[in-house]
Design an enzyme around this catalytic site. Structure first.
Site, mmCIF file in Angstrom:
data_model
loop_
_atom_site.group_PDB
_atom_site.id
_atom_site.type_symbol
_atom_site.label_atom_id
_atom_site.label_comp_id
_atom_site.label_asym_id
_atom_site.label_seq_id
_atom_site.Cartn_x
_atom_site.Cartn_y
_atom_site.Cartn_z
ATOM 1 N N GLY A 67 25.023 27.647 58.028
ATOM 2 C CA GLY A 67 25.329 26.324 58.575
ATOM 3 C C GLY A 67 24.155 25.361 58.611
ATOM 4 O O GLY A 67 24.205 24.347 59.314
ATOM 5 N N ASN A 101 23.208 23.322 56.274
ATOM 6 C CA ASN A 101 23.646 22.030 55.726
ATOM 7 C C ASN A 101 24.502 21.267 56.729
ATOM 8 O O ASN A 101 24.386 20.047 56.856
ATOM 9 C CB ASN A 101 24.426 22.238 54.424
ATOM 10 C CG ASN A 101 23.494 22.456 53.250
ATOM 11 O OD1 ASN A 101 22.830 21.529 52.805
ATOM 12 N ND2 ASN A 101 23.421 23.684 52.769
ATOM 13 N N ARG A 141 46.313 31.308 50.322
ATOM 14 C CA ARG A 141 45.276 30.264 50.264
ATOM 15 C C ARG A 141 45.879 28.911 50.620
ATOM 16 O O ARG A 141 45.256 28.091 51.292
ATOM 17 C CB ARG A 141 44.711 30.156 48.843
ATOM 18 C CG ARG A 141 43.850 31.309 48.413
ATOM 19 C CD ARG A 141 43.222 30.979 47.050
ATOM 20 N NE ARG A 141 42.740 32.164 46.362
ATOM 21 C CZ ARG A 141 41.615 32.800 46.630
ATOM 22 N NH1 ARG A 141 40.838 32.378 47.597
ATOM 23 N NH2 ARG A 141 41.259 33.867 45.957
ATOM 24 N N ARG A 193 35.458 30.167 50.216
ATOM 25 C CA ARG A 193 36.843 30.404 49.813
ATOM 26 C C ARG A 193 37.211 29.408 48.724
ATOM 27 O O ARG A 193 36.738 28.268 48.746
ATOM 28 C CB ARG A 193 37.825 30.196 50.990
ATOM 29 C CG ARG A 193 37.463 30.856 52.286
ATOM 30 C CD ARG A 193 37.489 32.343 52.246
ATOM 31 N NE ARG A 193 38.726 32.889 51.706
ATOM 32 C CZ ARG A 193 38.832 34.146 51.269
ATOM 33 N NH1 ARG A 193 37.806 34.952 51.290
ATOM 34 N NH2 ARG A 193 39.983 34.577 50.800
ATOM 35 N N HIS A 206 26.405 22.802 46.119
ATOM 36 C CA HIS A 206 26.248 24.040 45.349
ATOM 37 C C HIS A 206 24.775 24.219 44.960
ATOM 38 O O HIS A 206 24.135 23.253 44.544
ATOM 39 C CB HIS A 206 27.128 23.956 44.089
ATOM 40 C CG HIS A 206 27.044 25.179 43.245
ATOM 41 N ND1 HIS A 206 27.720 26.353 43.547
ATOM 42 C CD2 HIS A 206 26.345 25.435 42.110
ATOM 43 C CE1 HIS A 206 27.439 27.259 42.636
ATOM 44 N NE2 HIS A 206 26.610 26.737 41.748
ATOM 45 N N GLU A 263 18.925 20.448 49.501
ATOM 46 C CA GLU A 263 20.337 20.267 49.887
ATOM 47 C C GLU A 263 20.432 19.416 51.153
ATOM 48 O O GLU A 263 21.287 18.527 51.257
ATOM 49 C CB GLU A 263 21.001 21.626 50.118
ATOM 50 C CG GLU A 263 21.229 22.409 48.843
ATOM 51 C CD GLU A 263 21.977 23.711 49.063
ATOM 52 O OE1 GLU A 263 22.585 24.196 48.112
ATOM 53 O OE2 GLU A 263 21.933 24.267 50.192
HETATM 54 C C1 GRF Z 1 24.136 26.458 50.295
HETATM 55 O O1 GRF Z 1 23.135 26.936 49.443
HETATM 56 C C2 GRF Z 1 25.238 25.810 49.504
HETATM 57 O O2 GRF Z 1 24.790 25.217 48.328
HETATM 58 C C3 GRF Z 1 26.129 26.982 49.184
HETATM 59 O O3 GRF Z 1 26.101 27.783 50.319
HETATM 60 C C4 GRF Z 1 24.860 27.601 50.990
HETATM 61 C C5 GRF Z 1 25.154 27.273 52.420
HETATM 62 O O4 GRF Z 1 23.977 27.275 53.184
HETATM 63 N N1 GRF Z 1 27.459 26.544 48.796
HETATM 64 P P1 GRF Z 1 24.035 26.906 54.730
HETATM 65 O O5 GRF Z 1 25.101 27.777 55.347
HETATM 66 O O6 GRF Z 1 24.382 25.455 54.828
HETATM 67 O O7 GRF Z 1 22.677 27.187 55.269
#
Ligand code: GRF
Length: 190
Positions: A6, A8, A59, A85, A103, A168
């Site tokens: 989490g 991000n 889904r 998912r 990503h 990110e």
């Molecule tokens: C990130 O590297 C994102 O690109 C990928 O999953 C990871 C999530 O990281 N899809 P976090 O949970 O936000 O630390």
């Protein structure tokens, strides 16, 4: 939407609260009770919803419930940050052009769940991260923002992942801003 650490999610909350983007994070959806994202949301006092995919028949049904919970709260944009998912037309159709994924590679290279290891295995010198709009095929869709990250000879998956995460956290708020501007949800600054 998250199911991992989490970080991000937290970066986005801070970007909103600092005024970097005129937005508010109103809900975190996770599919695992134990994920780091959930404790971050509690600390940040963001409402959460746990939807365990194992308790849902398909889904599509999972996505229907997710879309309904966002719609109830008047959500304009949805961000998938570590949501592991595959999403269906149900969610994509409910949030057309409004569903963003982050990503850890320079798409279209290294799609899928093991992007960082794939970059190391391919011995590329440059990798990075991509924020893009979500389409049905996993890790495809119009690209909003990318950041490049050098791959060092000494890198492990962990050290590379750490540097990619830093980028990110920088580009995800930019991607939200861009997507919102494209939709006319915000005044453009340019
Ligand atoms: C990130 O590297 C994102 O690109 C990928 O999953 C990871 C999530 O990281 N899809 P976090 O949970 O936000 O630390």
């Amino acid at each position: 939407m998250a199911s991992g650490e989490g970080s991000n999610f937290e970066a986005l909350v801070h970007a909103c609260r600092n005024g970097d983007i005129p937005a508010e994070v109103v809900l975190l959806v996770v599919n695992r009770e134990t994920c780091g994202a959930l404790s971050r949301a509690t600390r940040l006092e963001i409402p959460t919803l746990v939807l365990d995919h194992r308790a849902v028949a398909s889904r599509e049904e999972l996505d229907r419930r997710i879309a309904a919970s966002f719609q109830q709260r008047g959500v304009d944009l949805v961000v998938m940050a570590g949501w592991m998912r595959i999403v269906t037309e149900v969610l994509i159709g409910a949030y057309p052009e409004r569903l963003i994924n982050i990503h850890p590679s320079l798409l279209p290279s290294f799609r899928g769940a093991r992007a960082i290891q794939q970059a190391l295995d391919a011995q590329v010198r440059l990798s990075g991260c991509t924020a893009h709009l979500v389409e049905l095929e996993v890790d495809t869709g119009p690209i909003l923002v990318q950041a490049a990250v050098p791959v060092l000879e000494t890198d492990s998956a962990e050290t590379l992942s750490e540097r990619i995460h830093q980028q990110e956290h920088r580009i995800l708020p930019l991607a939200v801003q861009l997507a919102a501007e494209r939709l006319g949800l915000l005044e453009s600054n340019s």
